[in-house]
Design a protein around this motif. Structure first.
Motif, PDB file in Angstrom:
ATOM      1  N   THR A  25       4.452   1.077  -7.974  1.00 32.85           N
ATOM      2  CA  THR A  25       3.170   1.093  -7.284  1.00 32.85           C
ATOM      3  C   THR A  25       2.856  -0.351  -6.915  1.00 32.85           C
ATOM      4  OG1 THR A  25       2.493   2.936  -8.693  1.00 32.85           O
ATOM      5  CG2 THR A  25       0.771   1.836  -7.411  1.00 32.85           C
ATOM      6  N   THR A  26       2.534  -0.556  -5.636  1.00 36.70           N
ATOM      7  CA  THR A  26       2.315  -1.902  -5.110  1.00 36.70           C
ATOM      8  C   THR A  26       0.857  -2.109  -4.742  1.00 36.70           C
ATOM      9  OG1 THR A  26       2.664  -1.289  -2.791  1.00 36.70           O
ATOM     10  CG2 THR A  26       4.627  -1.857  -4.086  1.00 36.70           C
ATOM     11  N   GLU A  27       0.543  -3.365  -4.476  1.00 35.66           N
ATOM     12  CA  GLU A  27      -0.770  -3.710  -3.940  1.00 35.66           C
ATOM     13  C   GLU A  27      -0.567  -4.816  -2.926  1.00 35.66           C
ATOM     14  OE1 GLU A  27      -5.200  -4.155  -5.803  1.00 35.66           O
ATOM     15  OE2 GLU A  27      -3.593  -5.202  -6.846  1.00 35.66           O
ATOM     16  N   PHE A  28      -1.351  -4.802  -1.867  1.00 34.44           N
ATOM     17  CA  PHE A  28      -1.382  -5.837  -0.822  1.00 34.44           C
ATOM     18  C   PHE A  28      -0.241  -5.751   0.187  1.00 34.44           C
ATOM     19  CE2 PHE A  28      -3.101  -8.096  -4.705  1.00 34.44           C
ATOM     20  CZ  PHE A  28      -4.416  -7.784  -4.439  1.00 34.44           C
ATOM     21  N   LEU A  29       0.551  -4.693   0.204  1.00 31.48           N
ATOM     22  CA  LEU A  29       1.599  -4.514   1.214  1.00 31.48           C
ATOM     23  C   LEU A  29       1.306  -3.255   2.012  1.00 31.48           C
ATOM     24  CD1 LEU A  29       4.967  -5.144  -0.689  1.00 31.48           C
ATOM     25  CD2 LEU A  29       3.925  -6.611   1.030  1.00 31.48           C
ATOM     26  N   GLU A  30       1.507  -3.322   3.310  1.00 29.38           N
ATOM     27  CA  GLU A  30       1.355  -2.146   4.169  1.00 29.38           C
ATOM     28  C   GLU A  30       2.708  -1.429   4.181  1.00 29.38           C
ATOM     29  OE1 GLU A  30      -1.464  -1.161   5.587  1.00 29.38           O
ATOM     30  OE2 GLU A  30      -2.574  -2.891   4.860  1.00 29.38           O
ATOM     31  N   LEU A  31       2.985  -0.665   3.139  1.00 28.86           N
ATOM     32  CA  LEU A  31       4.303  -0.056   2.984  1.00 28.86           C
ATOM     33  C   LEU A  31       4.755   0.791   4.175  1.00 28.86           C
ATOM     34  CD1 LEU A  31       4.313   0.980  -0.788  1.00 28.86           C
ATOM     35  CD2 LEU A  31       5.364  -1.022   0.273  1.00 28.86           C
ATOM     36  N   PRO A  32       3.923   1.705   4.697  1.00 32.30           N
ATOM     37  CA  PRO A  32       4.394   2.541   5.803  1.00 32.30           C
ATOM     38  C   PRO A  32       4.718   1.750   7.075  1.00 32.30           C
ATOM     39  CG  PRO A  32       2.385   3.444   4.854  1.00 32.30           C
ATOM     40  CD  PRO A  32       2.578   2.084   4.269  1.00 32.30           C
ATOM     41  N   ASP A  33       4.220   0.509   7.173  1.00 33.44           N
ATOM     42  CA  ASP A  33       4.489  -0.312   8.351  1.00 33.44           C
ATOM     43  C   ASP A  33       5.812  -1.065   8.255  1.00 33.44           C
ATOM     44  OD1 ASP A  33       2.097   0.543   9.376  1.00 33.44           O
ATOM     45  OD2 ASP A  33       0.995  -1.266   8.820  1.00 33.44           O
ATOM     46  N   LEU A  34       6.430  -1.075   7.068  1.00 32.88           N
ATOM     47  CA  LEU A  34       7.726  -1.730   6.932  1.00 32.88           C
ATOM     48  C   LEU A  34       8.780  -0.897   7.656  1.00 32.88           C
ATOM     49  CD1 LEU A  34       7.619  -2.762   3.163  1.00 32.88           C
ATOM     50  CD2 LEU A  34       7.141  -4.187   5.159  1.00 32.88           C
ATOM     51  N   GLU A  35       9.824  -1.545   8.124  1.00 34.55           N
ATOM     52  CA  GLU A  35      10.873  -0.848   8.859  1.00 34.55           C
ATOM     53  C   GLU A  35      12.086  -0.615   7.974  1.00 34.55           C
ATOM     54  OE1 GLU A  35      11.823  -2.494  12.737  1.00 34.55           O
ATOM     55  OE2 GLU A  35       9.949  -3.620  12.675  1.00 34.55           O
ATOM     56  N   ILE A  36      12.831   0.435   8.292  1.00 34.62           N
ATOM     57  CA  ILE A  36      14.100   0.673   7.604  1.00 34.62           C
ATOM     58  C   ILE A  36      14.982  -0.549   7.840  1.00 34.62           C
ATOM     59  CG2 ILE A  36      16.206   2.074   7.618  1.00 34.62           C
ATOM     60  CD1 ILE A  36      14.356   4.483   8.248  1.00 34.62           C
ATOM     61  N   GLY A  37      15.610  -1.024   6.784  1.00 38.32           N
ATOM     62  CA  GLY A  37      16.434  -2.228   6.861  1.00 38.32           C
ATOM     63  C   GLY A  37      15.718  -3.477   6.375  1.00 38.32           C
TER      64      GLY A  37
END
Length: 165
Positions: free
Chosen positions: A91-103
């Motif tokens: 579980t993270t905080e302060f990262l926009e996980l769904p906006d990260l790209e594969i790779g």
């Protein structure tokens, strides 16, 4: 505010999406159940988290969900949800996980490196959370990764984005 504080503020704004934090680490021995929170975990190259049922030689060795996503579900009527309830490993905080790209590659703590392999997932059967509030964030906002470099991680460790595709 003095001049030093004012000058430092824009730097924090520029890096806020690059650096995150590990809020919780969760593992389980069986599939389909909420995971148990632990203080630290050993990430093993091309395998996943030692002792976790989802570890293995495949593309979804480790799952991530942001605390901000869990908060969305808390606001929908499940105020007692805890990290690990969605069967996520980290579980993270302060990262926009769904906006990260594969790779995308990231580093957690001192040594562990991972590569994002999947954004979201198909739910084959509806979970208890879905039945209680009619929604679940994991299929849309959870991400998955494989371990590129082994290392031990701890709650509170920094997550740094190293590169994007």
């Amino acid at each position: 505010m003095n001049n030093i504080e004012t000058k430092e503020f824009p730097l924090e704004v520029e890096t806020k999406n690059i650096i995150g934090k590990v809020v919780a680490i969760s593992i389980s021995k069986k599939k389909g159940i909420p995971k148990t929170n632990v203080q630290s975990a050993k990430l093993i190259e091309n395998f996943g988290i030692e002792g976790d049922v989802h570890a293995g030689n495949w593309h979804r060795q480790i799952s991530f969900l942001a605390l901000e996503s869990i908060d969305k579900m808390r606001e929908k009527g499940l105020p007692n949800l805890r990290p690990g309830a969605f069967a996520e490993n980290i579980t993270t905080e302060f990262l926009e996980l769904p906006d990260l790209e594969i790779g995308t590659r990231m580093k957690i703590g001192k040594e562990a490196e991972l590569e994002i392999t999947q954004i979201g997932k198909e739910c084959h059967s509806k979970c208890a959370i879905f039945y209680k509030v009619g929604d679940c964030v994991m299929p849309r906002e959870g991400i998955f990764a494989k371990v590129i470099r082994s290392g031990e991680i701890f709650i509170g460790d920094e997550i740094k984005i190293l590169s994007a595709p």
